[in-house]
Design an enzyme around this catalytic site. Structure first.
Site, PDB file in Angstrom:
ATOM      1  N   SER A 139      46.977  48.227  46.199  1.00  0.00           N
ATOM      2  CA  SER A 139      47.792  47.562  45.175  1.00  0.00           C
ATOM      3  C   SER A 139      46.965  46.449  44.569  1.00  0.00           C
ATOM      4  O   SER A 139      46.067  45.901  45.222  1.00  0.00           O
ATOM      5  CB  SER A 139      49.051  46.962  45.806  1.00  0.00           C
ATOM      6  OG  SER A 139      49.702  46.111  44.885  1.00  0.00           O
ATOM      7  N   TYR A 153      52.452  42.066  52.862  1.00  0.00           N
ATOM      8  CA  TYR A 153      52.143  43.195  51.973  1.00  0.00           C
ATOM      9  C   TYR A 153      50.746  43.057  51.328  1.00  0.00           C
ATOM     10  O   TYR A 153      49.931  43.979  51.414  1.00  0.00           O
ATOM     11  CB  TYR A 153      53.230  43.312  50.897  1.00  0.00           C
ATOM     12  CG  TYR A 153      53.037  44.480  49.958  1.00  0.00           C
ATOM     13  CD1 TYR A 153      53.368  45.775  50.344  1.00  0.00           C
ATOM     14  CD2 TYR A 153      52.521  44.289  48.676  1.00  0.00           C
ATOM     15  CE1 TYR A 153      53.192  46.848  49.481  1.00  0.00           C
ATOM     16  CE2 TYR A 153      52.350  45.361  47.809  1.00  0.00           C
ATOM     17  CZ  TYR A 153      52.683  46.628  48.209  1.00  0.00           C
ATOM     18  OH  TYR A 153      52.498  47.698  47.350  1.00  0.00           O
TER      19      TYR A 153
END
Ligand SMILES: NC(=O)c1ccc[n+]([C@@H]2O[C@H](COP(=O)([O-])OP(=O)(O)OC[C@H]3O[C@@H](n4cnc5c(N)ncnc54)[C@H](OP(=O)(O)O)[C@@H]3O)[C@@H](O)[C@H]2O)c1
Length: 265
Positions: A139, A153
């Site tokens: 990401s 995350y």
């Protein structure tokens, strides 16, 4: 040349399902895995219609030992894996302390342990056949300063990006390509599952979002070209550079503003 087979994790929705369509359109056979069998079966029917041989294997990658069990099932069926897309993932936006320890462990297993274990289990075959593709779906969050609310995350995605870089170097000359895909905001089920759909939709306009199809295509093209990393979309590429140009304190306060806008702080 005989047909290649790709194992795609998190294939029941979003970027993983889009990956399956791209790989099938490019002439690959598919092994699709996730927890939701009905969604995988529907995608299998769809991709068989464009000529792919498709195997569906359900697995919960948050369970310890799931990657090994998955590879054992693949081997038992006599299938060979030429490509691996480590895509399954989710974010927990409940805050570090409000998230149960087993939920933290599950997110680490799905997004970090499973990619490492699946790569370790499948790479010897790829190296032996002198052909392999590993596409790790990270990401843009892995390239930015860490944010609050979903504290683990970003670091998990940073790990995946760096591990991809190292593995790519080790695989040079073996015929195995390794690439980290770093999407920005992408229209999938991701923000419905973490409960932030309304907040992200009001905080970030539609032009900041990409389709899962465009993201999957960028990932496929990048791993075929053996690029170390790909950030789909020029806006996301620009976003990933800005924090590096700013003093650390300024970058961190911008990211804190982002977390507050999403009501995570
Ligand atoms: N959407 C975005 O804005 C965005 C941005 C950057 C990066 N990403 C990354 O892109 C990847 C795909 O996400 P997405 O946006 O396509 O989200 P999505 O639409 O919610 O799809 C997530 C996939 O992961 C699977 N999954 C979740 N938990 C699992 C588990 N315990 N075991 C096995 N499979 C599991 C889900 O399948 P089941 O529920 O059927 O198990 C589903 O197929 C993730 O790694 C995510 O971090 C997304």
């Amino acid at each position: 040349m005989s047909r290649r087979t790709v194992l795609i994790t998190g294939a029941s929705a979003g970027i993983g399902a889009a990956m399956a369509r791209v790989y099938a359109a490019e002439g690959w056979d598919l092994i699709l895995t996730a927890r939701r069998e009905a969604a995988l079966d529907a995608l299998a029917d769809e991709t068989r219609r464009i000529g792919a041989n498709v195997t569906v294997l359900t697995a919960d990658l948050a369970e310890p030992g799931a990657p090994e069990a998955l590879v054992a099932q693949i081997t038992a069926r006599g299938l060979t894996v030429d490509g691996l897309v480590n895509n399954a993932g989710f974010s927990l936006t409940t805050g570090f302390l409000a998230t149960k320890p087993e939920q933290h462990a599950g997110s680490i297993r799905v997004m970090l342990t499973a990619p490492v274990e699946l790569s370790r289990l499948l790479l010897p075959g790829m190296v032996g056949r002198r052909f392999g593709r590993i596409l790790n779906v990270a990401s843009i969050a892995g390239l930015m300063p860490a944010t609050g609310g979903d504290t683990l995350y970003g670091p998990i995605k940073s790990f995946l990006i760096k591990a991809s870089q190292g593995l790519r170097l080790e695989m040079q000359g073996t015929g195995v390509h390794v690439t980290a895909l770093c999407p920005g905001y992408t229209f999938t089920e991701f923000h419905d599952i973490n409960g932030s759909r309304a907040d992200v939709t009001s905080a970030y306009p539609a032009w900041m979002w990409m389709t899962a199809e465009a993201v999957a295509r960028a990932g496929y093209d990048a791993v075929e070209a053996n690029r170390p990393r790909v950030i789909p979309g020029w806006r996301n590429r620009l976003l990933s550079i800005i924090p590096k140009l700013l003093p650390n304190g300024v970058a961190l306060s911008i990211i804190a503003g982002h977390a507050r806008r999403l009501k995570r702080l």
